[in-house]
Design an enzyme around this catalytic site. Sequence first.
Site, short mmCIF file in Angstrom:
data_model
loop_
_atom_site.label_atom_id
_atom_site.label_comp_id
_atom_site.label_asym_id
_atom_site.label_seq_id
_atom_site.Cartn_x
_atom_site.Cartn_y
_atom_site.Cartn_z
N CYS A 218 -37.74 -40.46 29.38
CA CYS A 218 -36.94 -41.63 29.04
C CYS A 218 -37.85 -42.85 28.93
O CYS A 218 -37.70 -43.68 28.04
CB CYS A 218 -35.92 -41.93 30.13
SG CYS A 218 -34.71 -40.67 30.38
N ASP B 244 -14.32 -36.47 47.07
CA ASP B 244 -13.34 -36.93 46.11
C ASP B 244 -13.45 -35.96 44.95
O ASP B 244 -14.44 -35.25 44.83
CB ASP B 244 -13.70 -38.36 45.68
CG ASP B 244 -12.84 -38.83 44.54
OD1 ASP B 244 -11.63 -38.64 44.63
OD2 ASP B 244 -13.39 -39.37 43.57
N ASP C 288 -12.04 -45.06 46.35
CA ASP C 288 -12.76 -44.43 47.45
C ASP C 288 -13.42 -45.44 48.38
O ASP C 288 -13.86 -45.09 49.45
CB ASP C 288 -13.86 -43.51 46.91
CG ASP C 288 -13.28 -42.33 46.16
OD1 ASP C 288 -12.22 -41.85 46.59
OD2 ASP C 288 -13.88 -41.91 45.17
#
Lengths: 803, 61
Positions: free
Chosen positions: A109, A512, A706
């Site tokens: 990158c 979650d 959350d």
Amino acid sequence: MSGIEKACYHCALPVPPGAHYLVEIDREPREMCCRGCQAVAQTIVDNGLTDYYRHRTSMPAAGHEVVPEEVQKLALYDHPGIQKSFVRQEGDHVREASLILEGITCAACIWLNERHLKQLPGILQVQVNYATHRARVSWDEQVIHLSKILEEIQLLGYNAHPFNAERQEGLRRQRRAKDLRRIAIAGLSAGQVMMLAVALYAGAAVGIEASTASLLRWASLILTLPVVFYAALPFYHSAWNALRGRRLNMDVPVALAVVGAFIGSVWSTSRGSGVVYYDAITMFSLFLLSSRFLEHAAQEKSVEAAENLLKLAPAMAIRVEQDGQHLPVPVMELGEGDTILSKPGEAIAADAEVIEGMSTVDEALLTGESRPVPKSAGARVIAGSINLEGPLLLRVTSVGENTVLAGIVRLLDRAVAEKPRLAQLADRVAGHFTIGLLVLAVVVGATWWWLEPGRAFEVVLAMLVVTCPCALSLAAPTAFAAAGSHLLRHGILLTRGHALETMAKVNHVVFDKTGTLTYGKPVLRRIVTFTELGEPQCLMLAASLEQASEHPLAQSFLSRVTQAELAQVQDARNLPGKGVSGTIAGLRYSVGSAAMSGLPLVELPGDLPEGATQVWLCDAQRALAVFVISDGLRPQARELVERLKTAGVRITMLSGDALEAVAHVATEIGIESWHAAQRPENKLAKLQEFQQRGDVVAMVGDGVNDAPVLAGADVSIAMGGGTQVARASSDIVLLSENLLDIQRALQAGHDSMAVMRQNFAWAIVYNLLALPFAALGMVPPWLASIGMSASSLVVVLNAMRLR
Amino acid sequence: MTQILFFLLGMAVVMVIIAGAGIFWAIKSGQFDDMEGPAQRILMDDDDPLIPRYADSLRKK
């Protein structure tokens, strides 16, 4: 999820059925998952940068299209008033700025960004720092503008934010350079002095002329001077500060040993007989300086990465002009009395008063209170606090550059200041140890003075050197530094000091679902309508309402319509865990879970995909449509669950989603204990229930809903791509987004605690063994300094196993 | 014997000073700012030109 789904060539997300986005790469058509990825890949190919795909070692985030609106926003960065704070002028047209690059996942990158920018005309220099993901760019203002540079970076699928490098980074660089200079001095001296020491030891064993020995000692003395008077200065400073504050810390005995050993050695050297400790002084200084440097570096990296995350907090705000237009402006340009719009999930840009709208605001960053505070018209909001539920129209009451800064400083302070409890323990132990040692030294010295005055000084010195608590002082920082840098290399960021220690005790992990076990990039797969309203109208209504929501599902609606199609929504209300409601063209609509509207259910066609989420669009009387949305599981989810199970860790999944969707995912990855349709308060209650049972709970999450649960868990882990609230309230951030890293962090916690314990045990045993012999005058000088160096070396090497 | 030792020890001190000065210069010029970059950069092929070299030389003529 079925196995036949193809993965996007660019970002590896599943390609949704029916999508057809192709780019020719290396003479082969490759399939992409969305227009965004297609645009990014096309840019990469067009610029001759296809090597990126060959070199990369991890997948980038999904691309997103650069819309004209964003380009317009970027143009603001060309404003000279705004540039003042982060652009340096060099010569007439040459400018230099520091940028934070967002979305970097591997070395390729960085190569891609550097190479692409270098090709642009007018760019003079680009240098990206691999460790901090920050770029220094200099350009010719006559040929290219900063906004163009930022736009080019966006075209590659990354995001760049300019930041003020002078303030924090300048200080940090200076300190780092100073530390490095001290280490260099200590290293060079230690090498030379060690060499001479070997000659002296050999001479002591086989015989050496007194004059030669004296010469070698004088040479050692000269070579040790820079260490004692330059490299070891931080020890004296810290020790002096502690003594002035009537405390004892680890540096008091360290400074005492260095100074004592040096004075003793100088005395012996000038007398021409007795013991010298030059080698021990230099070696020990080198070890301690390097291990503290490494510990610092790991911590600073965490802080920098945390800063990078926080820089995404508002530099821009949406100002509502007199004619009702929404105009993005830099926060710096806001003035008192301006009207701004705050969207849910975003930080509030300035201290302000609510004019319109109802929401709750998380002020945890500022007040430490993690419960959301309800706000309605007339209430005051603080800059940097985070709007959780509905859009708010605000009137700015005060501005200042301390808006985001307050948050940054808090996070920084927290990360740096919160030493792990064990390290504090080491400081306390060192305090007791030093007092004990000093008392003992006086007693032993007095006894020897009475028995044999000639040897008293020598024996006391040997005792101080042998028992120097180097090993003790190195035990915790080396282990912590090694583990921290090991984790950071894998993209795991520790933001709070206690994280590793608590991770070692975790026996229950709560997940979650959306965005954590799944990608959180749900795709709208089907629309079923029940009334005369057609699919496009239903989609438009739902998407308009979803504008007000931060829920990940909202994006799947918004990505299907263009901005122009969206309708004006009044009085939008966001009910976390349920949905959104609002008024469009005088009619009340709601979009969300089936339970939200409270209307009787409509029979669904039987062929809906299993495990998909159904989102209902209702008006006041009836259900209008149901949207079928499903989300891809992260590939590592199943393996993580398996590994955690074998490690004996309990696993629970708490999700706000509907029962079927949660059940489907749970069976897919093998989680037996799960609870669906949980609102944030239910999740927190469940969590506290676990904690009351005596579990040490790690919570993994990513979303706004959350945040309270993350704050309530013993140790919390947020996904790097999650919302800012989630990252702010967590102890560990998974920049890598790789689920298996959770297990890695757990393992690292166990390992580092084990290493710290071994180090402490070794240091204490060594000192207890050495002390009586030294006090009895039975430790020859060479053994004293070897013992001192070796005990430190053992600790350092033991900690290096963690890397 | 002692004379050569004097010489060697003096040399050692001079070498340390030179090495120290070298490292100080390297630190000052920012060579230690990025410890990972150079190791990665060397692996990337930067040198295949987008426009073939012969085209470049043709243009110059």
